[in-house]
Every structure is written in structure tokens, then in C-alpha cells.
Write a protein that holds these residues in place. Structure first.
Motif, PDB file in Angstrom:
ATOM      1  N   GLU A 168      15.524   8.896  15.905  1.00  0.00           N
ATOM      2  CA  GLU A 168      14.970   7.850  15.053  1.00  0.00           C
ATOM      3  C   GLU A 168      13.703   8.352  14.372  1.00  0.00           C
ATOM      4  O   GLU A 168      12.948   9.144  14.936  1.00  0.00           O
ATOM      5  N   VAL A 169      13.506   7.872  13.151  1.00  0.00           N
ATOM      6  CA  VAL A 169      12.305   8.181  12.382  1.00  0.00           C
ATOM      7  C   VAL A 169      11.309   7.046  12.581  1.00  0.00           C
ATOM      8  O   VAL A 169      11.644   5.875  12.377  1.00  0.00           O
ATOM      9  N   LEU A 170      10.102   7.371  13.004  1.00  0.00           N
ATOM     10  CA  LEU A 170       9.029   6.387  13.109  1.00  0.00           C
ATOM     11  C   LEU A 170       8.180   6.485  11.849  1.00  0.00           C
ATOM     12  O   LEU A 170       7.745   7.579  11.463  1.00  0.00           O
ATOM     13  N   LEU A 171       7.973   5.345  11.206  1.00  0.00           N
ATOM     14  CA  LEU A 171       7.165   5.289   9.997  1.00  0.00           C
ATOM     15  C   LEU A 171       5.981   4.363  10.223  1.00  0.00           C
ATOM     16  O   LEU A 171       6.036   3.439  11.038  1.00  0.00           O
ATOM     17  N   ILE A 172       4.922   4.594   9.474  1.00  0.00           N
ATOM     18  CA  ILE A 172       3.730   3.760   9.594  1.00  0.00           C
ATOM     19  C   ILE A 172       3.151   3.528   8.208  1.00  0.00           C
ATOM     20  O   ILE A 172       3.281   4.379   7.308  1.00  0.00           O
ATOM     21  N   ALA A 173       2.545   2.366   8.027  1.00  0.00           N
ATOM     22  CA  ALA A 173       1.888   2.047   6.758  1.00  0.00           C
ATOM     23  C   ALA A 173       0.578   1.340   7.045  1.00  0.00           C
ATOM     24  O   ALA A 173       0.473   0.580   8.020  1.00  0.00           O
ATOM     25  N   ARG A 174      -0.400   1.606   6.213  1.00  0.00           N
ATOM     26  CA  ARG A 174      -1.605   0.783   6.224  1.00  0.00           C
ATOM     27  C   ARG A 174      -1.278  -0.508   5.486  1.00  0.00           C
ATOM     28  O   ARG A 174      -0.733  -0.470   4.375  1.00  0.00           O
ATOM     29  N   VAL A 175      -1.599  -1.629   6.079  1.00  0.00           N
ATOM     30  CA  VAL A 175      -1.259  -2.910   5.471  1.00  0.00           C
ATOM     31  C   VAL A 175      -1.889  -3.032   4.090  1.00  0.00           C
ATOM     32  O   VAL A 175      -1.298  -3.609   3.166  1.00  0.00           O
ATOM     33  N   GLU A 176      -3.057  -2.447   3.911  1.00  0.00           N
ATOM     34  CA  GLU A 176      -3.713  -2.523   2.604  1.00  0.00           C
ATOM     35  C   GLU A 176      -2.936  -1.775   1.521  1.00  0.00           C
ATOM     36  O   GLU A 176      -3.110  -2.040   0.322  1.00  0.00           O
ATOM     37  N   ASP A 177      -2.043  -0.846   1.935  1.00  0.00           N
ATOM     38  CA  ASP A 177      -1.246  -0.100   0.960  1.00  0.00           C
ATOM     39  C   ASP A 177       0.079  -0.781   0.638  1.00  0.00           C
ATOM     40  O   ASP A 177       0.800  -0.333  -0.266  1.00  0.00           O
ATOM     41  N   LEU A 178       0.442  -1.837   1.372  1.00  0.00           N
ATOM     42  CA  LEU A 178       1.707  -2.524   1.141  1.00  0.00           C
ATOM     43  C   LEU A 178       1.608  -3.416  -0.103  1.00  0.00           C
ATOM     44  O   LEU A 178       0.513  -3.765  -0.549  1.00  0.00           O
ATOM     45  N   PRO A 179       2.747  -3.801  -0.669  1.00  0.00           N
ATOM     46  CA  PRO A 179       2.732  -4.601  -1.904  1.00  0.00           C
ATOM     47  C   PRO A 179       2.048  -5.947  -1.716  1.00  0.00           C
ATOM     48  O   PRO A 179       1.901  -6.453  -0.601  1.00  0.00           O
ATOM     49  N   VAL A 180       1.648  -6.523  -2.837  1.00  0.00           N
ATOM     50  CA  VAL A 180       1.040  -7.861  -2.872  1.00  0.00           C
ATOM     51  C   VAL A 180       2.077  -8.831  -3.434  1.00  0.00           C
ATOM     52  O   VAL A 180       2.769  -8.503  -4.400  1.00  0.00           O
TER      53      VAL A 180
END
Length: 302
Positions: A168-180
Motif C-alpha cells: 500500500e502507498v501511504l500519502l500525506i497532505a498538509r490541510v492548508e494545501d488542500l482545495p478550498v
């Protein structure tokens, strides 16, 4: 020579330190408390299906020059008919940790191999049908055998364990970088409780086209001391007839808006490597690959 023995309660601090060293190499900014580790040695409430199948647990440590340098947690599953077929009469190394060789501890592999021998001896005494191994530490996103642990992989492979499952691939994002979120005529978003957390369902002119779920309960204060701000993307699904129309992006935007209200600053996601479309959607929304983890290890010595 290292000494392998059963875990004692006064080992709790060095064991927690070992666990947190391994967790920190997989998920940034996460550590677990002593209470979390001790509780996980007794039962795993999050594994509400599999945990009741366990009939016996054992935790072993390897002590070298007065210090705990390796530890392992073993499970024995019941042979009863209500136990799942794969787990029935099985034994497992639920997790195995040790300090990799360093200039100040060049012989730690010796302690790890001795501990592994003791683990295999315990599984042999249990007379289990099959022997499994994993790296399921009591922290979010840490399971299987993560790629940042080549020293653990080497111990498993030397002992005869082989990777027989999936990756499995684990991915991470900063919430501030997610769409609005952006309003769109005819589109509504409904928030409900879903299978894996808070669910956001998108409707186009009253027809459901997809949903996203986020779990913001990863950082319970009695368990995780430094998981605050971390959330889990449990599900992201869009009806195949609506693929390629930006619904994934729109659902993630509404989930991210909720996460900002929760003071969550990071979001984890999990995908199969072959699902390149899902990975591409997540990457376009602001995710990046954190690591990969190999699930399903079975003892198959040559």
C-alpha cells in the motif's frame, strides 16, 4: 551476550522509546504514550473483529549491556470455528523493533537475531498452523512493513519470512494545501456519520455522486501524545459515471474545510500502487507519497 526475557513493567519507558523511534521514521510528528504501548500489549480495541480471536499474547525483549535494545509482541489465534480462516490456529509476530547498528551500538543485530530466534521458538511451542509477521505498532499509519525499516525487513528475511501479501502507498497532505470549497449551482454536500468517520456526500441535482470520509479521532489524549492535528482519509469514492469531472477535488475541498475547523493540519490517505488514477487525483489535490508498506509476511524458510 544479549539476554532475551519476557517484558517487565519497568521496561515500559525504553520500550516506548523504541516504538516511537520506529513510528517517527514513518509518520512525521507522531509519537505514542507509555499508556498507549502498555494498553496495546493487553488488547487492541480498534481491531474489534480480529482482537477477540486472540487466545494468547506474549511480549519479549532483548537486553544488552543493561539496556532494552529490541522487543517483539506475539499473538496466538484460537483454532475455533468462529475465527476467520486465515487467522484460525495461526501465530503472529505482531510487531518487532530494534535499534539498527550504529557506531555506539555496532552489535545490535546480534540482539535482534537472538530475539527473533526466541520468537520462532515461542511460535513453535504454541504449535500454530502458520506463522505470520507484521509491523502494526499502536500508531496511525504504521502497519505492514514500512520501507523506512530496512533493518526490520532484514531480520524477517534472515529468519525465513517472505512477503506474500500486497503493498500500500501511504500519502500525506498538509490541510492548508488542500482545495478550498467553491459553490456550484445544483451541487450540495451533506455531512453525516459514515463507516470510517465523518462522511461528506456530494449530490448533483439531488443524485448522490460520491463521498469522502475523514477520521479526526486519531489523537485521543489517553493514547497519542503527539498525533494532534493528524486525520485519516478513510474513504474517497465517486461513482464511475462521474469520474473525470472534478468530484474528487470537490469532496476533498469540503473535507478539508471541516478539518480546518477541527484544527487538523495533516491528512493521511492509503491507496494500492496499481490504482494510479486515485493516486493522481490525490496528488493533484495536494497529497504526496509518504512511504510504502508491505503487508502480509509468512514464515516460509527455504
Amino acid at each position: 551476550m544479549p539476554e532475551v526475557r519476557p517484558f517487565r513493567r519497568d521496561d515500559r519507558d525504553p520500550l516506548t522509546e523504541l516504538v516511537n523511534l520506529h513510528v517517527a521514521a514513518v509518520v512525521p510528528g507522531v509519537s505514542v504514550s507509555v499508556n498507549t504501548v502498555l494498553s496495546a500489549l493487553e488488547r487492541q480495541p480498534d481491531e474489534f473483529i480480529v482482537d477477540p480471536w486472540v487466545s494468547e499474547r506474549a511480549t519479549l525483549v532483548a537486553e544488552q549491556r543493561g539496556h532494552v535494545v529490541a522487543a517483539a509482541h506475539l499473538l496466538r489465534y484460537r483454532a475455533d470455528g468462529d475465527v476467520g480462516a486465515n487467522h484460525r490456529d495461526a501465530g503472529a509476530i505482531d510487531w518487532f523493533v530494534y535499534r539498527p547498528p550504529a557506531s555506539f551500538w555496532p552489535d545490535s543485530e546480534q540482539a535482534a537475531d537472538l530475539l527473533m530466534s526466541a520468537c520462532l521458538a515461542r511460535l513453535a511451542r504454541w504449535r500454530v498452523r502458520v506463522r505470520y509477521a507484521d509491523g502494526a505498532l499502536p500508531a496511525p499509519g504504521v502497519y505492514g512493513l514500512p520501507r523506512p525499516w530496512p533493518h526490520i525487513r532484514a531480520v524477517y528475511e534472515r529468519a525465513g519470512f517472505r512477503h506474500t501479501g500486497d503493498t500500500e502507498v501511504l500519502l500525506i497532505a498538509r490541510v492548508e494545501d488542500l482545495p478550498v470549497p467553491e459553490p456550484r449551482p445544483g451541487v450540495t454536500i451533506e455531512r453525516t456519520l459514515g463507516e470510517c468517520g465523518t462522511r461528506f456526500t456530494a449530490y448533483d441535482d439531488g443524485r448522490a455522486v460520491g463521498f469522502a470520509e475523514v477520521d479526526t479521532a486519531l489523537a485521543r489524549p489517553e493514547r497519542h501524545t503527539r498525533a494532534a492535528g493528524l486525520a485519516d482519509l478513510g474513504n474517497l469514492h465517486v461513482d464511475p459515471a462521474h469520474h473525470g469531472r472534478g468530484w474528487e477535488h470537490r469532496l476533498l475541498a469540503h473535507a478539508a474545510d471541516w478539518l480546518r475547523l477541527c484544527d487538523a493540519d495533516r491528512l493521511l490517505a492509503y491507496e494500492a500502487p496499481a490504482d494510479t488514477t486515485a493516486i493522481a487525483h490525490l496528488t493533484a489535490a495536494g497529497f504526496r507519497e509518504l512511504t510504502r508498506t508491505d503487508r502480509g509476511w509468512e514464515h516460509r524458510p527455504s
